[in-house]
Write an enzyme that holds these catalytic residues in place. Structure first.
Site, mmCIF file in Angstrom:
data_model
loop_
_atom_site.group_PDB
_atom_site.id
_atom_site.type_symbol
_atom_site.label_atom_id
_atom_site.label_comp_id
_atom_site.label_asym_id
_atom_site.label_seq_id
_atom_site.Cartn_x
_atom_site.Cartn_y
_atom_site.Cartn_z
ATOM 1 N N ARG A 60 12.926 40.682 47.335
ATOM 2 C CA ARG A 60 12.940 41.557 48.511
ATOM 3 C C ARG A 60 12.138 42.807 48.165
ATOM 4 O O ARG A 60 12.195 43.302 47.027
ATOM 5 C CB ARG A 60 14.375 41.953 48.893
ATOM 6 N N HIS A 83 5.133 37.469 53.038
ATOM 7 C CA HIS A 83 6.501 36.904 52.975
ATOM 8 C C HIS A 83 6.490 35.429 53.399
ATOM 9 O O HIS A 83 7.154 35.047 54.364
ATOM 10 C CB HIS A 83 7.467 37.727 53.838
ATOM 11 N N GLU A 136 7.704 45.491 56.150
ATOM 12 C CA GLU A 136 7.000 44.239 56.454
ATOM 13 C C GLU A 136 6.766 44.192 57.953
ATOM 14 O O GLU A 136 7.738 44.358 58.694
ATOM 15 C CB GLU A 136 7.842 43.028 56.018
HETATM 16 C C1 DGY Z 1 14.934 33.995 52.408
HETATM 17 O O1 DGY Z 1 15.322 32.947 52.904
HETATM 18 O O2 DGY Z 1 15.688 34.888 52.058
HETATM 19 C C2 DGY Z 1 13.474 34.110 52.200
HETATM 20 O O3 DGY Z 1 13.081 35.388 51.889
HETATM 21 C C3 DGY Z 1 12.719 33.567 53.390
HETATM 22 O O4 DGY Z 1 11.476 33.223 52.944
#
Ligand code: DGY
Length: 319
Positions: A231, A279, A260
């Protein structure tokens, strides 16, 4: 549903109940979520939606389930859901390999300057083959530090083993070794000091927010490459920019950022030694179909009053 998900899951939901699906490519605004959530029985949301106590209260007491179309649930105020007895579902396991593939793709791309090289060719900068031209980092014999040895961290370790990397990892709890893979659990300090590649696989929590900062970047090798597929807020981007610009570390490759999307004038976008992708670590056909199915199954189970197959707050089921 705060967005159209891929068809397997979408059809399942639409066959089961009356579903209002946000039709746009961009997420609904906060106001739109608050307006459309009123009186729903279930909510299927994405990591782009902040689902907090206010949203739950706007939905009202009929809200039986929140199904997040992601494994990470930092966009959902889980404690608020638990306090209201609402189970929160997520999509673990099925995106492990796709995410690990992306972490490894980023690692290789940053080590061997793939994106920079491709841009250079397109910009007419390829003059000749040169002994010292566009040199990058070797993988064989180098050390990979995996921060967070859960499902995805372990999948990255399996890939790294095939590339002849030495593998260190940190995890808040003593972790079992990954079968058939040589790994060593170390403290964070050792990992930072000894790793040529540092790959982040922690959830976003109060403990991991800003884990990579000016202080921790200073402890990394000047040849180190940082990879983040976890993240954005796990990395202090201002500190990362300073470290990359001053070549305090060699390179970074990020699948996740703050915010983002990253604005076009963000300083990180001006650096040759920083790769940023939007992402997309879980963005493979099969994985996203499976995520859509799992999110739909969680939603439907919650609507039926059954236990969610994948629930992050199972304490809601305890009397
Ligand atoms: C999640 O599922 O947490 C991912 O970041 C999506 O790609």
């Amino acid at each position: 549903m705060t967005r159209r998900i891929l068809e397997h899951g979408l059809e399942l939901v639409q066959d089961f109940c009356e579903a209002e699906v946000w039709p746009d490519e961009l997420p609904p605004s906060r106001e739109q979520i608050l307006k459309h959530v009123v009186s729903v029985d279930g909510l299927l949301c994405l990591l782009t939606d902040r689902i907090d106590a206010e949203v739950m209260d706007a939905a009202g007491p009929g809200l039986k389930v929140i199904s997040n179309h992601a494994v990470g649930v930092d966009n959902v105020e889980v404690a608020a859901a638990t306090a209201r007895g609402i189970p929160v579902g997520n999509t673990p396991d099925i995106l492990t390999d796709a995410t690990a593939d992306m972490a490894f793709a980023l690692l290789l791309a940053a080590a061997r300057r793939v994106v920079e090289g491709a841009w250079l060719v397109k910009a007419g900068g390829w003059k000749t083959w040169g002994p010292g031209f566009m040199l990058g980092a070797d993988l064989t014999g180098a050390t990979l530090g995996i921060v967070g040895f859960g499902r995805i961290g372990r999948a990255v370790a399996r890939r790294a083993s095939g590339f002849g990397l030495r593998i260190l990892f940190t995890d808040p709890s003593p972790a079992l070794p990954e079968q058939g893979v040589n790994t060593m659990q170390v403290d964070f300090e050792t990992l930072l000091q000894e790793s040529d590649f540092v790959s982040l696989h922690t959830p976003l929590t109060d403990q991991t927010r800003g884990l990579i900062n000016a202080d921790t970047l200073k402890r990394m090798k000047p040849t180190a490459v940082l990879i983040n597929t976890s993240r954005g807020p796990v990395v202090d981007q201002e500190a990362l920019f300073a470290a990359l610009q001053s070549h305090q570390i060699f390179a970074a490759a990020l699948d996740v950022t703050v915010p983002e999307p990253l604005p076009m004038d963000h300083p990180l976008l001006g650096l040759d030694n920083c790769i940023i992708v939007p992402h997309i670590a879980s963005a493979s056909w099969r994985t996203r179909q499976n995520m859509s199915l799992m999110a739909a199954e969680n939603l439907i189970a919650g609507l039926k009053g059954e236990r969610l197959p994948h629930c992050v707050n199972p304490e809601v089921y305890k009397e």
